[in-house]
Motif scaffolding. Structure first.
Motif, mmCIF file in Angstrom:
data_model
loop_
_atom_site.group_PDB
_atom_site.id
_atom_site.type_symbol
_atom_site.label_atom_id
_atom_site.label_comp_id
_atom_site.label_asym_id
_atom_site.label_seq_id
_atom_site.Cartn_x
_atom_site.Cartn_y
_atom_site.Cartn_z
ATOM 1 N N ARG A 87 72.211 36.436 36.449
ATOM 2 C CA ARG A 87 72.136 36.814 35.037
ATOM 3 C C ARG A 87 70.703 36.723 34.523
ATOM 4 N NH1 ARG A 87 71.648 35.534 29.908
ATOM 5 N NH2 ARG A 87 73.185 36.239 28.356
ATOM 6 N N ALA A 88 70.037 35.610 34.824
ATOM 7 C CA ALA A 88 68.670 35.412 34.331
ATOM 8 C C ALA A 88 67.725 36.489 34.850
ATOM 9 C CB ALA A 88 68.162 34.027 34.733
ATOM 10 N N GLU A 136 70.114 43.222 25.309
ATOM 11 C CA GLU A 136 70.483 42.236 26.318
ATOM 12 C C GLU A 136 71.730 42.688 27.080
ATOM 13 O OE1 GLU A 136 71.163 37.451 26.283
ATOM 14 O OE2 GLU A 136 72.569 38.667 25.104
ATOM 15 N N GLY A 137 72.725 43.195 26.348
ATOM 16 C CA GLY A 137 73.953 43.650 26.992
ATOM 17 C C GLY A 137 73.715 44.776 27.979
ATOM 18 N N ALA A 138 72.831 45.691 27.608
ATOM 19 C CA ALA A 138 72.512 46.802 28.504
ATOM 20 C C ALA A 138 71.845 46.289 29.777
ATOM 21 C CB ALA A 138 71.607 47.802 27.792
ATOM 22 N N ALA A 141 74.602 44.548 31.820
ATOM 23 C CA ALA A 141 75.603 45.478 32.353
ATOM 24 C C ALA A 141 75.063 46.280 33.525
ATOM 25 C CB ALA A 141 76.079 46.416 31.243
ATOM 26 N N ASN A 142 73.760 46.546 33.504
ATOM 27 C CA ASN A 142 73.124 47.273 34.619
ATOM 28 C C ASN A 142 73.873 48.563 34.940
ATOM 29 O OD1 ASN A 142 71.145 47.632 36.579
ATOM 30 N ND2 ASN A 142 72.326 46.541 38.158
ATOM 31 N N GLY A 143 74.159 49.335 33.868
ATOM 32 C CA GLY A 143 74.868 50.585 34.045
ATOM 33 C C GLY A 143 76.365 50.486 33.844
ATOM 34 N N GLY A 144 76.885 49.264 33.757
ATOM 35 C CA GLY A 144 78.311 49.070 33.537
ATOM 36 C C GLY A 144 78.642 49.003 32.049
ATOM 37 N N HIS A 145 79.778 48.410 31.726
ATOM 38 C CA HIS A 145 80.265 48.332 30.353
ATOM 39 C C HIS A 145 79.518 47.242 29.600
ATOM 40 C CE1 HIS A 145 82.992 47.919 26.939
ATOM 41 N NE2 HIS A 145 83.586 49.043 27.321
#
Length: 489
Positions: A87-88, A136-138, A141-145
């Motif tokens: 995550r980090a 941060e969410g993007a 997610a790395n391309g996911g939801h």
């Protein structure tokens, strides 16, 4: 030392610094002068920068590559450290620092806006928070939801689609039960003025009754009750209202559920990745079963009726049966934390849908108040009267806790499963609860769930304790039976 031992020593310091950050947050909510907020924001940002750097330190990757777990707990430690490291790596350090500073400052702005009933004063800073959380969410997610990536921070292994499916299954039975109950005569409530110092004295007695260790904790007051810390320093807050002592007492029992979970984790896990509650949903299962299935049950409320009568004298309720009905009164209201057991989850579902829309960009912050008010009217049948009873009532969005709200209802679902199994394991439980002895229930929870901390995944933690995969059915069966009896349905 082995790579595993070196990694665990490094991780222990990281965990300790995280506890320091948590203590700064506790102070900000309870004792910090309001004017200190800008400086506290910088302090939190500086500490977050250090923590972020440690979490993604290249040495961690090297140790993880070489480390061999000595046992099952070691395997779980490596799993959790790897999860945190991954995550980090995805979140840029400058973004993590910006978020820490902004959410520290926005918390004070939310509190001021709430006190002034001024949504417009809060909108600009919330827009900044939402923008950074989307960023941060993007990244996570790395391309996911995007929203699933946010939920992962609080209830790993669960998706928004799974939560939506649970909520869709729960809603019809909750709405039907609410409709049936509200057609029946309402129980008589409390009357009188309840001295606030006396409330605090009794609330500390309640905390101890439910097993809270005051040698390693304390009870303070805050606008929004919360629990903070782990291991040997676990603190809680509550709030008082001169005409509603239940607000104080049940907020306390709720937070004690959180705190006892942290206090009862195996001390061998102290300052390790396993030394905290495994997820917010599991955490909420403890606070909700303490507060509701135990604390609002007929046996324990009989004892509480005696305690309140001794402290406050006559407060307009004739006997223990009337008191039990008053404690469990289904009532219209705006505040999630004060909602009855039937309607509580409907409050959570409202927030779940709105924050998903905020994160997807389908809802703009400037339109949040109107969207909240429209949805509340549709779900509850009456208008929001003021912002502090509407979109300004919760602290969560001001501090960036997007993805957190659904865990409250997951906690209720988990608590339903645990309570069903607990009752089978201790068939004479109510005899002791009627005497103010909660040790049978709290001891069972400590032995079967709390001591393990983060050893297992959230769903496996519940399945291990309850002997079943988590399902919403036991919760709804419990609610229908309980309120069917109280309201003679």
């Amino acid at each position: 030392m082995s790579a595993f031992d070196e990694l665990m020593l490094f991780q222990r310091d990281t965990q300790a610094l995280g506890e320091v950050a948590g203590r700064l947050g506790w102070d900000q909510e309870t004792m910090m002068p309001r004017g200190a907020a800008p400086q506290r924001g910088e302090e939190m940002a500086a500490l977050e920068a250090i923590l972020h750097a440690r979490r993604m330190d290249p040495k961690v990757a090297e140790w993880l590559d070489k480390a061999e777990a000595p046992d099952a707990a070691g395997t779980a430690h490596l799993r959790e450290i790897q999860r945190g490291f991954d995550r980090a790596q995805k979140v840029p350090a400058d973004l993590a620092k910006k978020l820490a500073q902004l959410t520290s400052e926005s918390q004070g702005k939310w509190a001021a806006a709430r006190a002034d009933e001024d949504v417009a004063a809060f909108v600009p800073v919330l827009e900044e928070v939402v923008a950074l959380k989307r960023e941060e969410g993007a990244a996570l997610a790395n391309g996911g939801h995007l929203y699933d990536a946010m939920i992962e921070d609080y209830e790993h292994g669960t998706t928004s689609a799974q939560i939506a499916q649970i909520f869709d299954a729960m809603r019809p039975r909750l709405v039907n039960l609410r409709s049936a109950v509200l057609e029946r005569p309402a129980p008589k409530g409390l009357s009188g003025v309840f001295d606030e110092p006396k409330q605090m004295k009794l609330t500390r007695k309640l905390a101890k009754t439910f097993g809270y260790d005051m040698n390693h904790g304390r009870v303070d007051k805050a606008v929004h009750p919360f629990s903070s810390g782990s291991g040997l320093d676990v603190r809680i807050t509550t709030r008082t209202s001169a005409d509603d002592p239940f607000n104080c007492f049940y907020s306390t029992i709720h937070e004690v559920g959180h705190a006892c979970y942290e206090q009862n984790i195996d001390k061998a896990y102290l300052l390790t990745p396993l030394g905290r509650g495994v997820s917010m949903g599991v955490h909420e299962s403890q606070s909700r079963i303490y507060e509701n299935q135990i604390g609002r049950g007929r046996a324990l409320t009989g004892w509480l009726f005696e305690q309140m009568t001794e402290v406050f004298g006559d407060f307009g309720v004739a006997d223990a049966d009337g008191f039990y009905a008053a404690v469990n009164k289904v009532h219209n209201g705006y505040i999630r934390t004060e909602a009855d057991e039937i309607q509580y989850n409907l409050h959570v579902m409202l927030r779940f849908d709105l924050e998903r829309a905020l994160m997807s960009g389908d809802l703009q912050v400037a339109d949040l108040e109107a969207a909240w008010n429209d949805r509340f009217k549709a779900d509850f049948g009456y208008d929001v009267d003021k912002p502090s009873n509407g979109c300004l009532q919760d602290v969560h969005w001001s501090v960036g806790l997007f993805g957190y709200f659904p865990t409250y209802s997951l906690g209720n679902v988990y608590a339903g499963c645990l309570h069903q199994t607990l009752r089978k394991a201790i068939p004479d439980l109510d005899q002791n609860l009627a005497l103010g002895d909660t040790s049978g229930a709290t001891g069972w929870l400590q032995q079967n769930l709390q001591q393990y901390g983060g050893l297992r995944s959230p769903r496996d933690t519940i399945a291990h304790a309850a002997g079943m995969a988590p399902t919403h059915e036991p919760l709804l069966d419990y609610l229908e039976a309980k309120f069917g009896e109280i309201y003679d349905l």
